[in-house]
Design a protein around this motif. Structure first.
Motif, PDB file in Angstrom:
ATOM      1  N   ARG A 142     -31.665   5.481   5.318  1.00 42.44           N
ATOM      2  CA  ARG A 142     -31.844   4.040   5.108  1.00 42.44           C
ATOM      3  C   ARG A 142     -32.513   3.414   6.317  1.00 42.44           C
ATOM      4  NH1 ARG A 142     -26.603   1.223   4.338  1.00 42.44           N
ATOM      5  NH2 ARG A 142     -25.446   3.171   4.550  1.00 42.44           N
ATOM      6  N   TYR A 154     -32.298   0.879   9.180  1.00 42.06           N
ATOM      7  CA  TYR A 154     -31.261   0.138   9.893  1.00 42.06           C
ATOM      8  C   TYR A 154     -31.879  -0.825  10.903  1.00 42.06           C
ATOM      9  CZ  TYR A 154     -28.187   3.675   7.956  1.00 42.06           C
ATOM     10  OH  TYR A 154     -27.497   4.500   7.085  1.00 42.06           O
ATOM     11  N   ASN A 167     -22.685   6.175   2.871  1.00 37.35           N
ATOM     12  CA  ASN A 167     -21.980   5.144   2.114  1.00 37.35           C
ATOM     13  C   ASN A 167     -22.650   3.786   2.320  1.00 37.35           C
ATOM     14  OD1 ASN A 167     -20.178   3.250   1.044  1.00 37.35           O
ATOM     15  ND2 ASN A 167     -18.445   4.636   1.382  1.00 37.35           N
ATOM     16  N   HIS A 168     -23.177   3.229   1.215  1.00 35.46           N
ATOM     17  CA  HIS A 168     -23.904   1.961   1.292  1.00 35.46           C
ATOM     18  C   HIS A 168     -23.043   0.787   1.727  1.00 35.46           C
ATOM     19  CE1 HIS A 168     -28.107   2.389   0.045  1.00 35.46           C
ATOM     20  NE2 HIS A 168     -27.661   3.573  -0.369  1.00 35.46           N
ATOM     21  N   ASP A 195     -25.314   6.795   6.484  1.00 29.46           N
ATOM     22  CA  ASP A 195     -26.183   7.207   5.382  1.00 29.46           C
ATOM     23  C   ASP A 195     -25.379   7.545   4.131  1.00 29.46           C
ATOM     24  OD1 ASP A 195     -28.738   6.873   6.236  1.00 29.46           O
ATOM     25  OD2 ASP A 195     -29.018   8.929   6.965  1.00 29.46           O
ATOM     26  N   ARG A 236     -18.581  -4.343   2.356  1.00 30.17           N
ATOM     27  CA  ARG A 236     -19.362  -4.240   3.598  1.00 30.17           C
ATOM     28  C   ARG A 236     -18.454  -3.850   4.754  1.00 30.17           C
ATOM     29  NH1 ARG A 236     -23.733  -9.197   4.000  1.00 30.17           N
ATOM     30  NH2 ARG A 236     -25.130  -8.364   2.402  1.00 30.17           N
ATOM     31  N   CYS A 249     -22.858  -1.293   6.662  1.00 30.07           N
ATOM     32  CA  CYS A 249     -24.031  -2.172   6.725  1.00 30.07           C
ATOM     33  C   CYS A 249     -25.222  -1.524   7.442  1.00 30.07           C
ATOM     34  CB  CYS A 249     -23.649  -3.492   7.393  1.00 30.07           C
ATOM     35  SG  CYS A 249     -22.625  -4.488   6.318  1.00 30.07           S
ATOM     36  N   ASP A 250     -26.417  -2.054   7.117  1.00 25.68           N
ATOM     37  CA  ASP A 250     -27.679  -1.499   7.643  1.00 25.68           C
ATOM     38  C   ASP A 250     -27.953  -2.008   9.061  1.00 25.68           C
ATOM     39  OD1 ASP A 250     -27.826  -0.661   5.031  1.00 25.68           O
ATOM     40  OD2 ASP A 250     -29.398  -2.074   4.451  1.00 25.68           O
ATOM     41  N   SER A 259     -27.223  -7.420   4.744  1.00 27.85           N
ATOM     42  CA  SER A 259     -26.509  -6.256   5.251  1.00 27.85           C
ATOM     43  C   SER A 259     -26.978  -5.914   6.665  1.00 27.85           C
ATOM     44  CB  SER A 259     -26.749  -5.074   4.305  1.00 27.85           C
ATOM     45  OG  SER A 259     -26.291  -3.887   4.877  1.00 27.85           O
TER      46      SER A 259
END
Ligand code: SAM
Ligand code: SF4
Length: 429
Positions: A280, A282, A237-238, A235, A215, A241-242, A386
């Motif tokens: 994603r 956020y 790289n996961h 976007d 994270r 964090c979101d 996240s």
């Protein structure tokens, strides 16, 4: 940022042979790291200094570090004569030297120069959290928001080299840390001073690729410098964090201009649209100041309808506090404290209703949490998602739960409140 400054100061002193003790009563040297962002924080320092000196401070050496030290300088010696050291964060590289002077019997030692292009890179940092580690990437601030004392207390912007940041990230991963939080007053204006020349988006993407780091968070962003490339890096790289913390301060373009924030409400909303159009979902959070000089009912109403428009996951809200040296200090149109308080409550109630709705919509979702602690009395583990929500949960593990701290688990959300979620673990990731 202050908490991390303390970690670095402690690490630096330990590397020089000092030892940290369990309580201030046991210490021979007591250092107060201070914040002067609002008047209340500043007052606290002097109260604590007086109270501790009276109760248990006899025979000890006292030092004041941080923004109050920088702001008040040698005046601290007059207000609290038992203090021997006053040093702002831009002088921490000289701390060892200053302590040697104290040990040699010097009664008054100061480190107050802001004229530096150095960053406080520490070979050893005594970190409080065994799983999440902070890395300062940029110090100081070159903006001049009309309410803010930071440029006067932390000095001009200085970025660390990308090599030094990456080396620290690598060392942290090797030491078992899985979450990194990149810190700066305005991380978006990070500029790698080395030949590599990375900008913030590049640095963020590279830190997220460090093996073992699951994270990456960052704080704080200034909307003016928040570019689309940051959303693209997120976007991409996961591990990033979101969550985006994007302080707006006010929903009124007129107030934003008075605050010298260098963007309009429309500019800000454009950035929100980039974030909402991303691949994603956020969570977006913000900071808001109510009662800035000249803020009318109409201006305040615009801040309230900004909350409807953006739908923040949470926010930090503050009553405007006049600060020394700042451009707004001598402006007229001061809002009385009762009115600031009234606006603060209205704002917070509105946000609370938004959070109740938003969190209720998460019931049934499965989210990954990093386990950060345990509520013994409730029989629940404390997890962080996240997108930076607290998700407390129960965990059935054939009767033998063991220590889950630091682990990543999938948790189904079963209940919600305004400030947190409750759930049960589903599988171990
Ligand atoms: N650099 C960050 C930024 O630009 O948003 C954060 C600066 S400050 C440490 C954190 C927050 O404190 C600000 O976003 C602002 O909302 C609040 N703040 C700063 N000065 C203030 C003041 N004089 N009165 C009330 N709130 C203040
Ligand atoms: Fe203060 Fe503005 Fe700099 Fe943030 S960007 S630290 S609010 S001057």
């Amino acid at each position: 940022m202050n908490a991390h400054d303390s970690e670095k100061v402690i690490g630096t002193l330990m590397a020089q042979g000092y030892a940290q003790v369990a309580t201030p009563e046991d210490a021979r040297l007591v250092l107060y790291n201070t914040c002067s962002i609002r008047d209340k924080a500043e007052q606290k320092v002097f109260n604590r200094l007086q109270n501790f000196k009276r109760e248990a401070g006899k025979g000890k050496i006292f030092g004041v570090l941080g923004c109050v030290a920088q702001q008040e300088g040698e005046k601290i010696f007059d207000r609290a004569p038992h203090v021997s050291l006053v040093a702002g964060s831009a002088s921490y590289t000289r701390l060892g030297e200053m302590l040697v002077q104290l040990e040699a019997g010097n009664r008054r030692v100061t480190g107050l120069s802001l004229d530096t292009d150095e960053t406080f890179d520490t070979p050893f940092t005594r970190r409080d959290n065994p799983h999440r580690a902070y890395i300062t990437i940029i110090e100081g601030c070159d903006k001049h928001c009309a309410y803010c004392v930071v440029p006067f207390t932390r000095g001009p912007e200085r970025s660390r080299t990308s090599q030094s940041v990456m080396a620290e990230a690598g060392r942290l991963a090797a030491a078992g840390y899985t979450e990194i939080q990149l810190l700066g007053q305005n991380v978006n204006s990070y500029r790698d001073p080395s030949a590599a020349g990375w900008d913030f988006a590049e640095l963020l993407a590279r830190v997220a690729e460090v093996p073992g780091i699951r994270r990456v968070r960052y704080t704080t962003s200034h909307p003016r410098d928040f570019g689309k490339s940051i959303v693209e890096a997120m976007d991409g790289n996961h591990a990033i964090c979101d969550h985006v913390h994007l302080p707006v301060q006010s929903g009124s373009t007129r107030m934003l201009a008075a605050m010298d924030r260098l963007y309009t409400r429309d500019d800000y909303m454009r950035r929100i649209e980039w974030i909402k159009a991303a691949r994603r979902r956020y969570a977006i959070t913000t900071d808001i100041i109510v009662g800035f000089p000249g803020e009318t009912e109409e201006d305040f109403a615009e801040t309230l309808n900004l909350l409807d428009e953006v739908q923040y996951a949470s926010l930090f809200s503050f009553k405007y506090s006049p600060r020394p040296n700042t451009a707004a200090l001598d402006r007229g149109d001061r809002i009385p404290d009762e009115e600031k308080q009234r606006r603060l409550i209205i704002l917070q109630e509105k946000q609370r209703a938004i959070q109740i709705r938003q969190n209720a919509a998460l019931i049934g979702d499965i989210q990954e949490v990093l386990v950060e602690g345990r509520h013994q009395a409730l029989g629940q583990w404390i997890g962080r998602t996240s997108d930076n929500r607290t998700l407390n949960f129960t965990h059935q593990d054939s009767g033998n739960t063991g220590d889950l701290n630091g682990r990543y688990l999938s948790v189904r959300v079963t209940r919600s409140g305004p400030n947190s979620l409750v759930g049960e673990s589903v599988t171990v990731v």
